[in-house]
Design an enzyme around this catalytic site. Structure first.
Site, PDB file in Angstrom:
ATOM      1  N   VAL A  39      49.923 173.894   3.251  1.00 23.90           N
ATOM      2  CA  VAL A  39      50.600 172.734   2.666  1.00 23.90           C
ATOM      3  C   VAL A  39      51.201 171.862   3.756  1.00 23.90           C
ATOM      4  CG1 VAL A  39      52.560 172.012   1.248  1.00 23.90           C
ATOM      5  CG2 VAL A  39      51.038 173.812   0.437  1.00 23.90           C
ATOM      6  N   ASP A 308      56.851 180.820   2.713  1.00 20.92           N
ATOM      7  CA  ASP A 308      57.303 180.479   1.363  1.00 20.92           C
ATOM      8  C   ASP A 308      57.101 181.612   0.364  1.00 20.92           C
ATOM      9  OD1 ASP A 308      57.780 178.076   2.553  1.00 20.92           O
ATOM     10  OD2 ASP A 308      56.456 176.894   1.261  1.00 20.92           O
ATOM     11  N   HIS A 440      71.545 162.107  30.962  1.00 22.98           N
ATOM     12  CA  HIS A 440      72.180 160.823  30.627  1.00 22.98           C
ATOM     13  C   HIS A 440      71.220 159.687  30.965  1.00 22.98           C
ATOM     14  CE1 HIS A 440      75.338 157.802  30.216  1.00 22.98           C
ATOM     15  NE2 HIS A 440      74.883 157.266  31.340  1.00 22.98           N
TER      16      HIS A 440
END
Length: 456
Positions: A39, A308, A440
């Protein structure tokens, strides 16, 4: 031939488990009745993000770039071309998974598998009339869209007036009006995409909020953003009947009728475990989900369930890790699954990313905690790339200043949340996080700024 491992299901958990087992020298047979990738790759995570990226580009081109000194005229989006590109991306990635299986020497059987039984020889599985025997079995059968017993809904899905996530991703013509039944992740992401390309969208949700278990403050903020963009949200509203693409709803004010071109059924998903022969080996399930321990073991020896199918955390990245745990345990390693820091992302624009405890779950568990917030505007990178953005990060700290939860609303939260997941997994304190050097300028620097405020 008796395989070392049989794997039912070729989604993220299944193909990752098969690949890992193959690379560990085990003989593996993988069964998949549809397409490799499951899926997630074919009708979920990847195709959805492909559509959302096109929508984001269109949003910028359609006036959003003016803030950055870039002007365009006559920007258009071709939904059919977006879907065609989605198909190309999916095809490329499915081919990639096939190559991974080949590289790991996994035998892929393109057929639905049924468990026949278990005896001294191993577990027997049948597919395409052939029988296969394995010493171990990993079930990764995935999930299917939940279609609630609303009168008329089943018929509307059959006629094409109502769609699940599978069908809506294949539409080559965008509906003029779309009713989204369910305000969870799938519903919100599809509402985001279709709203961007000009579809009138109405989201119907039974709960008093959108986004399911995500941070309440951020879900309310996201709803406000999309309401300004024209999405209508009907909260605390129950769907009572469907007739074609017409939906009857009921809320505190009574009943009303909504009409649209299509209805998207995005109520949720349920484990795909029916009619697969699991009862033949006495597999224990609750509400269709296979019950497992933290080593992915079921009540049946030599049988594991991941992804799942066990219903613990219906996310592709959870399935990846569960597959690795199952294979490692089969290989004799003492590996265990940790569910305390599973990241979750709603890929709207802006995104909401979260991991670990929320204020609500921490309070429900009776934990002693405090909340630290930091605006993303503290990041120069965020200001440069998000004109008018008002995102922020929220961190949940326990009484020892250990990070136990975090959430971000703003882009690119999905690319930063893993760092907080690592901090939670390693049980890092603010003082320990503050010693990490962040690059940064990046948006992620706000995390370090936030913890520095706590260790002055």
């Amino acid at each position: 031939m008796v395989y070392d491992v049989l794997v039912i299901g070729g989604g993220p958990g299944g193909y990752r488990a098969a690949e890992r087992a193959g690379h560990k020298g085990m003989s593996v047979c993988l069964f998949e009745g549809r397409s490799l990738g499951g899926v997630c790759l074919n009708e979920g995570c990847v195709p959805t993000k492909t559509l959302l990226y096109s929508a984001k580009i269109f949003d910028y081109a359609n006036g959003g770039g003016d803030h950055y000194g870039v002007t365009t005229t006559g920007a258009k989006i071709d939904h059919a071309k977006v879907v065609a590109r989605k198909d190309k991306v999916v095809k490329m990635l499915v081919s990639g998974v096939a190559m991974q299986m080949k590289g790991a020497k996994v035998n892929v059987v393109k057929a639905q598998a049924t468990v026949v039984g278990k005896d001294a020889n191993g577990i027997t599985v049948e597919a395409n009339g052939e029988k296969y025997v394995g010493k171990k079995l990993i079930i990764a059968s995935g999930s299917v869209a939940a279609v609630p017993p609303i009168p008329g809904l089943k018929e509307a899905v059959a006629s094409g007036d109502a769609l699940t996530n599978r069908e809506i991703l294949a539409l080559t013509e965008a509906p003029k009006k779309l009713i989204v039944l369910g305000g969870g992740v799938i519903g919100l992401e599809m509402a985001s995409y279709f709203n961007s390309i000009g579809t009138e969208v109405v989201v119907v949700e039974m709960m008093d909020r959108i986004g399911g278990p995500t941070d309440k403050e951020m879900s309310e903020m996201l709803r406000g953003i999309y309401e300004k963009r024209g999405v209508k949200f009907m909260l605390k509203t129950k769907a009572v009947a469907v007739n074609g693409a017409t939906l009857d709803v009921e809320d505190a004010n009574g009943k009303s009728t909504l009409k649209a071109d299509k209805i998207l059924v995005a109520i949720g998903r349920r484990a795909n475990t029916a009619n697969m022969g699991f009862e033949n080996i006495g597999l224990y399930m609750e509400r269709g989900a296979i019950q497992t321990d933290d080593q992915m073991k079921t009540n049946v020896s030599d049988v594991y369930a991941i992804g799942d199918a066990n219903g613990k955390s219906m996310l592709a990245h959870t399935a990846y890790r569960e597959g690795e745990v199952a294979v490692n345990v089969i290989a004799g390693e003492n590996d265990r699954m940790d569910y305390s820091a599973i990241p979750a992302v709603i890929y709207t624009n802006p995104e909401i990313s979260s991991v670990g405890e929320t204020e609500e779950t921490a309070a429900q568990k009776g934990l002693k905690f405090r909340v630290v917030k930091m605006p993303l505007m503290f990041s120069g990178r965020y200001i440069a790339e998000n004109e008018g953005g008002n995102g922020f990060v929220k961190m949940i700290l326990d009484s020892d200043d250990i990070l136990i939860g975090a959430a971000i609303i703003g882009n690119p939260g999905s690319e930063m949340i893993f760092g907080l997941a690592m901090a939670i997994t390693r049980k890092l304190t603010c003082a320990e996080i503050a010693k990490v050097v962040f690059p940064h300028p990046t948006v992620g620097e706000v995390f370090r700024d936030a913890v520095l405020e706590q260790v002055k």
